[in-house]
Design a protein around this motif. Sequence first.
Motif, mmCIF file in Angstrom:
data_model
loop_
_atom_site.group_PDB
_atom_site.id
_atom_site.type_symbol
_atom_site.label_atom_id
_atom_site.label_comp_id
_atom_site.label_asym_id
_atom_site.label_seq_id
_atom_site.Cartn_x
_atom_site.Cartn_y
_atom_site.Cartn_z
ATOM 1 N N GLY A 222 58.772 27.700 68.459
ATOM 2 C CA GLY A 222 58.306 29.099 68.982
ATOM 3 C C GLY A 222 56.935 28.756 70.216
ATOM 4 O O GLY A 222 56.153 29.534 70.406
ATOM 5 N N LYS A 223 57.144 27.547 70.661
ATOM 6 C CA LYS A 223 56.093 27.232 71.616
ATOM 7 C C LYS A 223 56.177 28.066 72.870
ATOM 8 O O LYS A 223 55.021 28.412 73.381
ATOM 9 C CB LYS A 223 56.293 25.803 71.860
ATOM 10 N N ASP A 224 57.281 28.425 73.391
ATOM 11 C CA ASP A 224 57.377 29.003 74.385
ATOM 12 C C ASP A 224 56.706 30.556 74.338
ATOM 13 O O ASP A 224 55.777 30.896 75.260
ATOM 14 C CB ASP A 224 58.778 29.269 74.671
ATOM 15 N N LEU A 225 56.813 30.920 73.253
ATOM 16 C CA LEU A 225 56.078 32.577 73.226
ATOM 17 C C LEU A 225 54.601 32.312 72.970
ATOM 18 O O LEU A 225 53.955 33.097 73.806
ATOM 19 C CB LEU A 225 56.723 33.028 71.762
ATOM 20 N N ARG A 226 54.408 31.350 72.446
ATOM 21 C CA ARG A 226 52.769 31.210 72.300
ATOM 22 C C ARG A 226 52.260 30.584 73.527
ATOM 23 O O ARG A 226 50.978 30.983 73.780
ATOM 24 C CB ARG A 226 52.483 30.113 71.267
ATOM 25 N N GLU A 227 53.078 30.009 74.458
ATOM 26 C CA GLU A 227 52.510 29.899 75.570
ATOM 27 C C GLU A 227 52.687 30.766 76.810
ATOM 28 O O GLU A 227 52.381 30.750 78.012
ATOM 29 C CB GLU A 227 53.560 28.543 76.370
ATOM 30 N N LYS A 257 46.684 41.150 72.145
ATOM 31 C CA LYS A 257 46.201 41.934 70.894
ATOM 32 C C LYS A 257 47.143 41.348 69.675
ATOM 33 O O LYS A 257 46.437 41.102 68.628
ATOM 34 C CB LYS A 257 46.342 43.363 70.887
ATOM 35 N N ALA A 258 48.053 40.457 70.108
ATOM 36 C CA ALA A 258 48.857 39.827 69.189
ATOM 37 C C ALA A 258 48.116 38.681 68.279
ATOM 38 O O ALA A 258 47.258 38.060 68.874
ATOM 39 C CB ALA A 258 50.171 39.462 69.673
ATOM 40 N N GLN A 259 48.049 38.832 67.014
ATOM 41 C CA GLN A 259 47.689 37.746 66.009
ATOM 42 C C GLN A 259 48.649 37.086 65.762
ATOM 43 O O GLN A 259 50.058 37.155 65.950
ATOM 44 C CB GLN A 259 47.098 38.795 64.738
ATOM 45 N N ASP A 260 48.113 35.961 65.078
ATOM 46 C CA ASP A 260 49.312 34.806 64.450
ATOM 47 C C ASP A 260 50.400 35.562 63.791
ATOM 48 O O ASP A 260 51.671 34.915 63.967
ATOM 49 C CB ASP A 260 48.491 33.704 63.724
ATOM 50 N N GLU A 261 50.155 36.264 62.776
ATOM 51 C CA GLU A 261 51.378 37.276 62.117
ATOM 52 C C GLU A 261 52.290 37.634 63.156
ATOM 53 O O GLU A 261 53.400 37.769 62.814
ATOM 54 C CB GLU A 261 50.901 37.839 61.104
ATOM 55 N N ASP A 262 51.615 38.364 64.312
ATOM 56 C CA ASP A 262 52.700 39.053 65.376
ATOM 57 C C ASP A 262 53.586 37.832 65.781
ATOM 58 O O ASP A 262 54.793 38.192 66.027
ATOM 59 C CB ASP A 262 51.843 39.528 66.316
ATOM 60 N N PHE A 263 52.918 36.707 66.187
ATOM 61 C CA PHE A 263 53.780 35.505 66.749
ATOM 62 C C PHE A 263 54.908 35.218 65.667
ATOM 63 O O PHE A 263 56.133 35.139 65.995
ATOM 64 C CB PHE A 263 52.841 34.465 67.213
ATOM 65 N N VAL A 264 54.441 35.024 64.548
ATOM 66 C CA VAL A 264 55.370 34.541 63.085
ATOM 67 C C VAL A 264 56.494 35.297 63.152
ATOM 68 O O VAL A 264 57.669 35.127 63.094
ATOM 69 C CB VAL A 264 54.579 34.142 62.160
ATOM 70 N N ARG A 265 56.087 36.750 63.217
ATOM 71 C CA ARG A 265 57.472 37.774 62.948
ATOM 72 C C ARG A 265 58.055 37.918 63.794
ATOM 73 O O ARG A 265 59.543 37.865 63.724
ATOM 74 C CB ARG A 265 56.514 39.159 62.841
ATOM 75 N N LEU A 266 57.755 37.733 65.266
ATOM 76 C CA LEU A 266 58.465 37.848 66.372
ATOM 77 C C LEU A 266 59.389 36.815 66.470
ATOM 78 O O LEU A 266 60.779 36.763 66.969
ATOM 79 C CB LEU A 266 57.644 38.207 67.785
ATOM 80 N N ILE A 267 58.921 35.550 66.277
ATOM 81 C CA ILE A 267 59.786 34.256 66.334
ATOM 82 C C ILE A 267 60.972 34.408 65.232
ATOM 83 O O ILE A 267 62.182 34.137 65.760
ATOM 84 C CB ILE A 267 58.817 32.971 66.033
ATOM 85 N N GLN A 268 60.463 34.825 64.128
ATOM 86 C CA GLN A 268 61.518 35.124 63.128
ATOM 87 C C GLN A 268 62.597 36.123 63.566
ATOM 88 O O GLN A 268 63.808 35.947 63.466
ATOM 89 C CB GLN A 268 60.619 35.454 61.919
#
Length: 318
Positions: A222-227, A257-268
């Motif tokens: 999920g590095k790309d999304l986080r970058e 506005k995205a929080q860590d849980e938003d990233f985790v959810r979208l990656i999933q």
Amino acid sequence: MSRFEADLAEINAALQEHIGSRVPLVEEIARYSVLGEGKRLRPLLFVLSARSCGGGGTDLYRLSAIFETIHAASLLHDDVLDNAEVRRKKPSSARVWGNQAAVLGGDFLYSKSFGLAVGHGSLPFLEILAGTSTRMAEGQMLELAHTNDWSLTREMYMEIITAKTAVLISAACACGAVAAGAGEKEIDCLARFGMDLGIAFQMIDDLLDYTGSENVFGKPVGKDLREGKITLPLIQTLAGMEPVEAKALRERFETGKAQDEDFVRLIQRVREAPCLDEIQSEARACVERADRALEPMRDVQAKQDLRRLNRQLLTRSF
Ligand code: FPP
Ligand code: MG
């Protein structure tokens, strides 16, 4: 890769030889980023391409180092741009020595590559390299300009991955033919082979960014999304969503506005999206096109090896 063990040993020896510096810190960064883990795909493609055109001899290994050092230079710079923690299963050079030193380490490796190429004394070879690094910088600049751009189209995505990744892989193959003294037709076949292989390579890289495991892939999932990097798996997942949902997600991420849980959810969500199979099929189509590009070439062992390497890309996990 065990089939290429002897070649890889020669390539690694050539790399060792060409990254020395009178300044210890430069050499330390160069050794850290070039030696150790690394598939050595580009130098190997160079050697095999040269052989497929009848080239040989140990000078090929020396020249092959050009393609790994340009690659390593670009990764040193890339890790600064991406603020990356990890590279090839180790802390990135930028984390170990800081951004300034990492940029200079990249400049050093990049200059070393051109020094090696000048030593070879072929203008066509140098022309390919100069055009390649120009396009890599352009591709990287386009990627930067589209960071966090959720309206990125697949056409722009393809343009970016072609320039930042495929052009260097294509150059390794084309320069192999040039070094072997091949004619225009063979150079063109190998350039096209490398281009399609390179596009497939980056498509798979972007898939593995979502689906891989960090231990094997050597980079966090999920590095790309986080970058803020919008890649094909995300573009296609968004296209498959209800427009309202895609719009809400886009708004949340683009405005920070995205929080860590938003990233985790979208990656999933991307990991489970049906479009991942379509992307795999697209990569397969590129691999097949690359394979066909070699059809006019003489049927020698090196051609079979190139084809084998190309096909292996589709099942790679690192
Ligand atoms: C990694 O992509 C980066 C590249 C393939 C190219 C980087 C190019 C430059 C920095 C510009 C040109 C520089 C030189 C020295 C010619 P990625 O970020 O998708 O992969 P990653 O996940 O491994 O970081
Ligand atoms: Mg990166």
